[in-house]
Design an enzyme around this catalytic site. Structure first.
Site, PDB file in Angstrom:
ATOM      1  N   ASP A  42      81.978 -25.460  34.482  1.00 19.01           N
ATOM      2  CA  ASP A  42      81.616 -24.081  34.159  1.00 19.01           C
ATOM      3  C   ASP A  42      80.167 -23.808  34.576  1.00 19.01           C
ATOM      4  O   ASP A  42      79.245 -24.459  34.091  1.00 19.01           O
ATOM      5  CB  ASP A  42      81.791 -23.857  32.656  1.00 19.01           C
ATOM      6  CG  ASP A  42      81.808 -22.395  32.260  1.00 19.01           C
ATOM      7  OD1 ASP A  42      81.198 -21.588  32.976  1.00 19.01           O
ATOM      8  OD2 ASP A  42      82.421 -22.077  31.228  1.00 19.01           O
TER       9      ASP A  42
ATOM     10  N   HIS B 208      84.772 -21.553  34.721  1.00 19.31           N
ATOM     11  CA  HIS B 208      84.769 -20.602  33.618  1.00 19.31           C
ATOM     12  C   HIS B 208      86.036 -19.748  33.586  1.00 19.31           C
ATOM     13  O   HIS B 208      86.547 -19.434  32.510  1.00 19.31           O
ATOM     14  CB  HIS B 208      83.545 -19.693  33.733  1.00 19.31           C
ATOM     15  CG  HIS B 208      83.305 -18.847  32.538  1.00 19.31           C
ATOM     16  ND1 HIS B 208      82.801 -19.350  31.359  1.00 19.31           N
ATOM     17  CD2 HIS B 208      83.520 -17.522  32.315  1.00 19.31           C
ATOM     18  CE1 HIS B 208      82.706 -18.370  30.469  1.00 19.31           C
ATOM     19  NE2 HIS B 208      83.133 -17.253  31.032  1.00 19.31           N
TER      20      HIS B 208
ATOM     21  N   CYS C 246      84.870 -16.938  25.907  1.00 20.93           N
ATOM     22  CA  CYS C 246      83.489 -16.764  26.339  1.00 20.93           C
ATOM     23  C   CYS C 246      82.692 -16.057  25.238  1.00 20.93           C
ATOM     24  O   CYS C 246      82.649 -16.517  24.107  1.00 20.93           O
ATOM     25  CB  CYS C 246      83.441 -16.002  27.661  1.00 20.93           C
ATOM     26  SG  CYS C 246      81.763 -15.862  28.345  1.00 20.93           S
TER      27      CYS C 246
END
Length: 363
Positions: free
Chosen positions: A308, A337, A154
């Protein structure tokens, strides 16, 4: 007539069995819900490790190898500053770290703690020009190897990519990014929340110093306002299932332990990335230097989550398009995610893909 009677008896027997099963599950739900009220916090992050270095918000750990022979190139994982690293090490069988160790990788991880008030002014510059280079040097010293593979998750992937664009002659041999944001114009809800006409980021940061964890968590929750309710419904439906309850409670703990953010980092992210989309527009400056993703030439793998809601695929895809690497690959896998890294699909799809990509590049 006999066959009709037999059919009715079978149907009645099937209905009886289903009713009995539902009654048993209802009893288990009641017992489990009472257990959960007094249950202790689930244990996570149990893979043995050594803390190599700690200062303020930064913590560098080394996971102890579990096989006699390990790949030459160590792997340094960079977490997002908002999240604890144990999402990659939830429990035996649900641990990406454990999987990588069993496959022979030498795994290090940059984890984060809540920033102190003295760290309120930390910026992206501090992460990519100080924290990451410092940890790479320590990994080199500890492993005895010059080359390092960098894996960022991320915002950790974003920081890793920015680092690499500014250190093209450095020791990073391979770059792996997971659900990494680049085109922030595609994060529409986040951008609307950060709109400069309605949100005075300077006034906010000057007032709080360190951005509270509750504020950060609320920003994620607003992306899917029904997600917590839906999760609780699924929990109720599966309270009879010990494995489901265990997994739910570990994920709930991780979400609840979202970290505060340094005000300087939050201000810079809001203004430069969300409002100006500077990383995508190639106008972002770090330490006075322009960040150009095209300068990245090392082998690159970017793992994108198909569903996501935090970093949508269209936000992540420009990374592979922009980098100058000849050896580069984007893989889009089913999952969200978090489940792309820690869910059942991760175990079946993402983990083996990561292993197959790394093995020939870690020698």
């Amino acid at each position: 007539m006999a066959s009709q009677s037999t059919g009715k008896q079978s149907a009645n027997l099937g209905l009886t069995e289903r009713l009995q099963l539902e009654v048993e599950r209802a009893v288990q739900r009641g017992l489990k819900s009472m257990e959960m009220l007094g249950a202790s916090t689930p244990s996570v992050g149990r893979t043995p490790k050594t803390v190599l270095h700690r200062r303020g918000t930064l913590e560098l750990v080394h996971y102890r190898p579990v096989v006699d022979e390990v790949y030459r190139v160590p792997l340094l994982v960079v977490m997002a500053p908002t999240n604890k690293g144990y999402i990659l090490d939830l429990a035996p069988g649900q641990s990406l770290v454990g999987f990588l160790l069993e496959r022979g990788y030498d795994v290090y991880l940059i984890d984060w703690n809540a920033p102190t008030d003295d760290e309120r002014d930390l910026k992206i510059d501090d992460y990519v020009l100080d924290f990451i280079p410092d940890c790479i040097r320590r990994v080199q010293q500890d492993s005895g190897e010059h080359d390092v593979t960098l894996l960022g998750y991320c915002a950790g992937g974003m920081l890793s990519a920015i680092y690499q664009s500014l250190h093209v002659d450095g020791p990073v041999k391979n770059l792996v990014c997971m659900t990494t944001p680049v085109d922030f114009s595609k994060m529409e809800l986040f951008r609307s929340l950060a709109d400069e006409q309605s949100f005075d980021v300077d006034r906010f940061v000057d007032g709080v110093g360190v951005v509270p964890a509750d504020f950060v968590l609320a920003g994620f929750d607003v992306l899917r306002p029904a997600s917590r309710i839906a999760g609780q419904v699924r929990l109720w439906d599966n309270l009879w299932n010990d494995q489901f309850v265990k997994g739910y409670r570990m994920m709930e703990r991780w979400g609840n332990e979202t970290l505060p953010l340094p005000g300087g980092y939050f201000r810079q992210t809001t203004r430069e990335l969300l409002q100006k989309n500077a990383l995508y527009e190639s106008t972002l400056r770090i330490g006075g230097r322009l960040v150009d993703l095209g300068k990245i030439t090392v082998p690159l793998l970017h793992i994108v989550a198909q569903y996501d809601h935090i970093v949508p695929p269209e936000c992540a895809r420009p990374l592979v398009e922009r980098v100058g690497s000849l050896d580069k690959e984007e893989v889009v896998l089913p999952g969200g995610h978090v489940s792309i890294a820690a869910g059942a699909n991760a175990v079946k799809r993402m983990w083996p893909k990561l292993d197959s990509w790394l093995e020939g590049r870690s020698i």
